[in-house]
Motif scaffolding. Structure first.
Motif, PDB file in Angstrom:
ATOM      1  N   ILE A 116       0.842  -1.202   0.000  1.00  0.00           N
ATOM      2  CA  ILE A 116       0.000   0.000   0.000  1.00  0.00           C
ATOM      3  C   ILE A 116       0.876   1.251   0.000  1.00  0.00           C
ATOM      4  O   ILE A 116       0.633   2.205  -0.760  1.00  0.00           O
ATOM      5  CB  ILE A 116      -0.949  -0.007   1.221  1.00  0.00           C
ATOM      6  N   LEU A 117       1.911   1.250   0.819  1.00  0.00           N
ATOM      7  CA  LEU A 117       2.824   2.398   0.880  1.00  0.00           C
ATOM      8  C   LEU A 117       3.526   2.634  -0.451  1.00  0.00           C
ATOM      9  O   LEU A 117       3.613   3.767  -0.932  1.00  0.00           O
ATOM     10  CB  LEU A 117       3.867   2.178   1.982  1.00  0.00           C
ATOM     11  N   GLU A 118       4.017   1.555  -1.050  1.00  0.00           N
ATOM     12  CA  GLU A 118       4.754   1.672  -2.314  1.00  0.00           C
ATOM     13  C   GLU A 118       3.872   2.185  -3.453  1.00  0.00           C
ATOM     14  O   GLU A 118       4.360   2.821  -4.388  1.00  0.00           O
ATOM     15  CB  GLU A 118       5.363   0.314  -2.686  1.00  0.00           C
ATOM     16  N   LYS A 119       2.582   1.928  -3.350  1.00  0.00           N
ATOM     17  CA  LYS A 119       1.651   2.378  -4.391  1.00  0.00           C
ATOM     18  C   LYS A 119       1.024   3.731  -4.059  1.00  0.00           C
ATOM     19  O   LYS A 119       0.065   4.150  -4.689  1.00  0.00           O
ATOM     20  CB  LYS A 119       0.578   1.321  -4.613  1.00  0.00           C
ATOM     21  N   GLY A 120       1.594   4.379  -3.043  1.00  0.00           N
ATOM     22  CA  GLY A 120       1.153   5.737  -2.726  1.00  0.00           C
ATOM     23  C   GLY A 120      -0.069   5.835  -1.853  1.00  0.00           C
ATOM     24  O   GLY A 120      -0.638   6.922  -1.685  1.00  0.00           O
ATOM     25  N   GLY A 121      -0.496   4.716  -1.271  1.00  0.00           N
ATOM     26  CA  GLY A 121      -1.646   4.738  -0.378  1.00  0.00           C
ATOM     27  C   GLY A 121      -1.233   5.046   1.054  1.00  0.00           C
ATOM     28  O   GLY A 121      -0.057   4.963   1.410  1.00  0.00           O
ATOM     29  N   ARG A 122      -2.216   5.408   1.862  1.00  0.00           N
ATOM     30  CA  ARG A 122      -1.975   5.669   3.280  1.00  0.00           C
ATOM     31  C   ARG A 122      -2.678   4.587   4.102  1.00  0.00           C
ATOM     32  O   ARG A 122      -3.912   4.624   4.248  1.00  0.00           O
ATOM     33  CB  ARG A 122      -2.487   7.058   3.668  1.00  0.00           C
ATOM     34  N   PRO A 123      -1.936   3.622   4.653  1.00  0.00           N
ATOM     35  CA  PRO A 123      -2.562   2.529   5.395  1.00  0.00           C
ATOM     36  C   PRO A 123      -3.029   2.984   6.780  1.00  0.00           C
ATOM     37  O   PRO A 123      -2.263   3.552   7.556  1.00  0.00           O
ATOM     38  CB  PRO A 123      -1.446   1.481   5.534  1.00  0.00           C
ATOM     39  N   VAL A 124      -4.291   2.721   7.070  1.00  0.00           N
ATOM     40  CA  VAL A 124      -4.855   2.969   8.393  1.00  0.00           C
ATOM     41  C   VAL A 124      -5.293   1.617   8.940  1.00  0.00           C
ATOM     42  O   VAL A 124      -6.195   0.974   8.384  1.00  0.00           O
ATOM     43  CB  VAL A 124      -6.052   3.942   8.326  1.00  0.00           C
ATOM     44  N   LEU A 125      -4.638   1.156   9.987  1.00  0.00           N
ATOM     45  CA  LEU A 125      -4.839  -0.205  10.468  1.00  0.00           C
ATOM     46  C   LEU A 125      -5.990  -0.307  11.461  1.00  0.00           C
ATOM     47  O   LEU A 125      -6.045   0.428  12.454  1.00  0.00           O
ATOM     48  CB  LEU A 125      -3.558  -0.737  11.122  1.00  0.00           C
ATOM     49  N   LEU A 126      -6.896  -1.243  11.182  1.00  0.00           N
ATOM     50  CA  LEU A 126      -8.001  -1.589  12.081  1.00  0.00           C
ATOM     51  C   LEU A 126      -7.677  -2.947  12.681  1.00  0.00           C
ATOM     52  O   LEU A 126      -7.342  -3.884  11.955  1.00  0.00           O
ATOM     53  CB  LEU A 126      -9.322  -1.697  11.311  1.00  0.00           C
ATOM     54  N   ALA A 127      -7.789  -3.064  13.999  1.00  0.00           N
ATOM     55  CA  ALA A 127      -7.461  -4.342  14.629  1.00  0.00           C
ATOM     56  C   ALA A 127      -8.158  -4.453  15.980  1.00  0.00           C
ATOM     57  O   ALA A 127      -8.534  -3.447  16.596  1.00  0.00           O
ATOM     58  CB  ALA A 127      -5.944  -4.465  14.814  1.00  0.00           C
ATOM     59  N   HIS A 128      -8.306  -5.700  16.427  1.00  0.00           N
ATOM     60  CA  HIS A 128      -8.800  -5.936  17.786  1.00  0.00           C
ATOM     61  C   HIS A 128      -7.637  -6.469  18.624  1.00  0.00           C
ATOM     62  O   HIS A 128      -6.611  -6.876  18.094  1.00  0.00           O
ATOM     63  CB  HIS A 128      -9.965  -6.929  17.785  1.00  0.00           C
ATOM     64  N   PHE A 129      -7.855  -6.468  19.926  1.00  0.00           N
ATOM     65  CA  PHE A 129      -6.845  -7.021  20.825  1.00  0.00           C
ATOM     66  C   PHE A 129      -7.562  -7.538  22.062  1.00  0.00           C
ATOM     67  O   PHE A 129      -8.226  -6.777  22.771  1.00  0.00           O
ATOM     68  CB  PHE A 129      -5.813  -5.953  21.208  1.00  0.00           C
ATOM     69  N   GLY A 130      -7.467  -8.841  22.291  1.00  0.00           N
ATOM     70  CA  GLY A 130      -8.123  -9.431  23.452  1.00  0.00           C
ATOM     71  C   GLY A 130      -9.639  -9.400  23.350  1.00  0.00           C
ATOM     72  O   GLY A 130     -10.207  -9.266  22.273  1.00  0.00           O
ATOM     73  N   ARG A 131     -10.296  -9.493  24.509  1.00  0.00           N
ATOM     74  CA  ARG A 131     -11.765  -9.513  24.569  1.00  0.00           C
ATOM     75  C   ARG A 131     -12.279  -8.474  25.573  1.00  0.00           C
ATOM     76  O   ARG A 131     -12.769  -8.835  26.647  1.00  0.00           O
ATOM     77  CB  ARG A 131     -12.256 -10.905  24.964  1.00  0.00           C
ATOM     78  N   PRO A 132     -12.204  -7.202  25.217  1.00  0.00           N
ATOM     79  CA  PRO A 132     -12.668  -6.162  26.146  1.00  0.00           C
ATOM     80  C   PRO A 132     -14.188  -6.054  26.244  1.00  0.00           C
ATOM     81  O   PRO A 132     -14.706  -5.341  27.100  1.00  0.00           O
ATOM     82  CB  PRO A 132     -12.064  -4.888  25.556  1.00  0.00           C
ATOM     83  N   GLU A 133     -14.892  -6.736  25.319  1.00  0.00           N
ATOM     84  CA  GLU A 133     -16.359  -6.816  25.356  1.00  0.00           C
ATOM     85  C   GLU A 133     -17.030  -5.446  25.344  1.00  0.00           C
ATOM     86  O   GLU A 133     -17.939  -5.166  26.126  1.00  0.00           O
ATOM     87  CB  GLU A 133     -16.819  -7.646  26.561  1.00  0.00           C
ATOM     88  N   GLY A 134     -16.565  -4.596  24.425  1.00  0.00           N
ATOM     89  CA  GLY A 134     -17.227  -3.316  24.215  1.00  0.00           C
ATOM     90  C   GLY A 134     -16.894  -2.245  25.230  1.00  0.00           C
ATOM     91  O   GLY A 134     -17.536  -1.191  25.265  1.00  0.00           O
ATOM     92  N   LYS A 135     -15.910  -2.500  26.075  1.00  0.00           N
ATOM     93  CA  LYS A 135     -15.509  -1.520  27.093  1.00  0.00           C
ATOM     94  C   LYS A 135     -14.040  -1.143  26.883  1.00  0.00           C
ATOM     95  O   LYS A 135     -13.273  -1.910  26.324  1.00  0.00           O
ATOM     96  CB  LYS A 135     -15.686  -2.095  28.504  1.00  0.00           C
ATOM     97  N   ILE A 136     -13.678   0.054  27.367  1.00  0.00           N
ATOM     98  CA  ILE A 136     -12.280   0.478  27.285  1.00  0.00           C
ATOM     99  C   ILE A 136     -11.503  -0.197  28.410  1.00  0.00           C
ATOM    100  O   ILE A 136     -11.770   0.020  29.590  1.00  0.00           O
ATOM    101  CB  ILE A 136     -12.162   2.006  27.392  1.00  0.00           C
TER     102      ILE A 136
END
Length: 397
Positions: free
Chosen positions: A47-67
């Motif tokens: 994506i970077l090499e083709k001039g795009g701007r990568p914005v990463l979406l990811a989860h981590f663990g199981r917070p179950e909708g809470k911070i």
């Protein structure tokens, strides 16, 4: 099924919302195994090499909708910068003003990581408003998280309905490997299914007997099938209440022309412990006070013969109690044969599932398999013949 890849998208100047799996182990704020991060590098760099701007979406663990501060993605930034070789910015939220400001400030040549998507309950609920809030941040969507593709979540399925979508390089490789193994394989096709319980793999076995030519059953599951044939398995791990189901699976296999391969000899011991005294006996000669803990050498020879007949092999689960010696012998020997056949170009081999990856790594065979999936649940659901929402959402047809 057809889907677009990064090669089909015009990326220059575009903000590319990229769903990744970086759910890596962290101890004391440090990443202890960066494998999942390393596997997304080709997509981000492309994506970077083709001039795009990568914005990463990811989860981590199981917070179950809470911070949950301990489940923030922020500690991963240094490891991501190391992997990508470019600055990685961080946004304190994945939607709303913090995310919008961070996306607006992102420069070409940089990567932005948004905070844990599961801090919002709209993620796992696949809430349309949440998906729309994510989609508002970018112009294109790239899914590179096959391991989360069996979940119909906002960042895997909902967002793909709202933006031009494609598969990332890791997703592309996974889908290509899986398609080659089960959707349009070179025949004969063999499958190895191991593990403790038949009950957890009913859908898997039911699907495979209609798709493969040989089905090798190992681990505790094999004991249940032996018991279903009236064989005394002593104190072995077996689901005696599932013997009727095992008989039905064997009948379905026979009707479909699938040969089921069960142990003809077994390694038995009186205790499940490293270095426990053990002996090899015929599969129907387990002592009343013994436990079957591995397949025997004659069974391994039989399995190796099956591998030699096949052109395609799918592997999920060990043949015995591989975690401790000497009950890893059958898994190690069969894995080495599959690896050697693959290396010599005679076999396409695809393996996946947590214990499977660990077992093949321990056997020193993983590197020579055609493809090793680390996707876990998604890999199993694909083997079960189920539609994966995150993949279906990318379908062009």
């Amino acid at each position: 099924m057809t889907w677009k890849t990064l090669d089909d998208m015009e990326l220059a100047g575009k903000t590319v919302l990229t769903r990744v799996d970086i759910n890596v182990p962290v101890e004391d704020g440090k990443v202890t195994d960066a494998t999942r991060i390393e596997r997304i590098v080709p997509t981000v760099k492309d994506i970077l090499e083709k001039g795009g701007r990568p914005v990463l979406l990811a989860h981590f663990g199981r917070p179950e909708g809470k911070i949950v501060p301990e489940m923030s993605l922020k500690p991963l930034v240094p490891e991501l910068e190391k992997a990508f070789g470019v600055p990685v910015r961080f946004a304190e939220d994945c939607i709303g003003l913090p995310a919008k400001k961070a996306v607006g400030a992102l420069q070409t040549g940089e990567v932005l990581l948004l905070e844990n998507t599961r801090f919002h309950d709209g993620e796992e609920k696949n809430d349309p408003m949440f998906a729309a809030s994510l989609a508002a941040l970018g112009e294109l969507y790239c899914n590179d998280a096959f391991s989360a593709a069996h979940r119909a979540h906002g960042s895997t399925e909902g967002i793909a309905q709202l933006l031009p979508a494609c598969a990332g390089r890791l997703m592309q490789a996974e889908l290509k490997a899986l398609e080659a193994a089960l959707s349009a394989p070179a025949r004969p096709v063999g499958a190895v299914v191991g593990g403790a319980k038949v009950s957890t793999k009913l859908d898997l076995l039911g699907n495979l007997v209609t798709k493969v030519d040989y089905l090798v059953i190992g681990g505790g599951m094999a004991n249940t099938f032996l018991a279903a044939q009236g064989i005394n398995v002593g104190k072995s791990l077996a689901e005696h209440d599932m013997t009727h189901t095992a008989v039905e699976i064997m009948k379905s296999a026979e009707d479909a022309g699938c040969t089921i391969v069960l142990p003809v000899d077994v390694v038995v011991a009186k205790e499940f412990a490293a270095g426990a005294a053990n002996e090899v006996v015929a599969a129907d000669a387990c002592p009343a006070d013994g436990m079957i803990l591995d397949a025997g050498p004659e069974t391994v020879e039989k399995i190796n013969g099956v591998f030699g007949e096949c052109q395609t092999l799918i592997w999920n689960g060990p043949l015995g109690a591989f975690e401790i010696e000497p009950f890893n012998a059958a898994t190690n020997a069969a894995a080495k044969t599959a690896a050697d056949l693959t290396k010599s170009g005679k076999l396409v081999s695809v393996a996946g599932g947590g214990d499977t990856v660990a077992a093949l790594n321990a056997a020193g065979a993983a590197d020579d398999f055609t493809y090793i999936s680390t996707a876990g649940g998604a890999f199993l659901e694909w083997m079960e013949g189920k539609e994966l929402p995150g993949v279906a959402a990318l379908d062009e047809t």
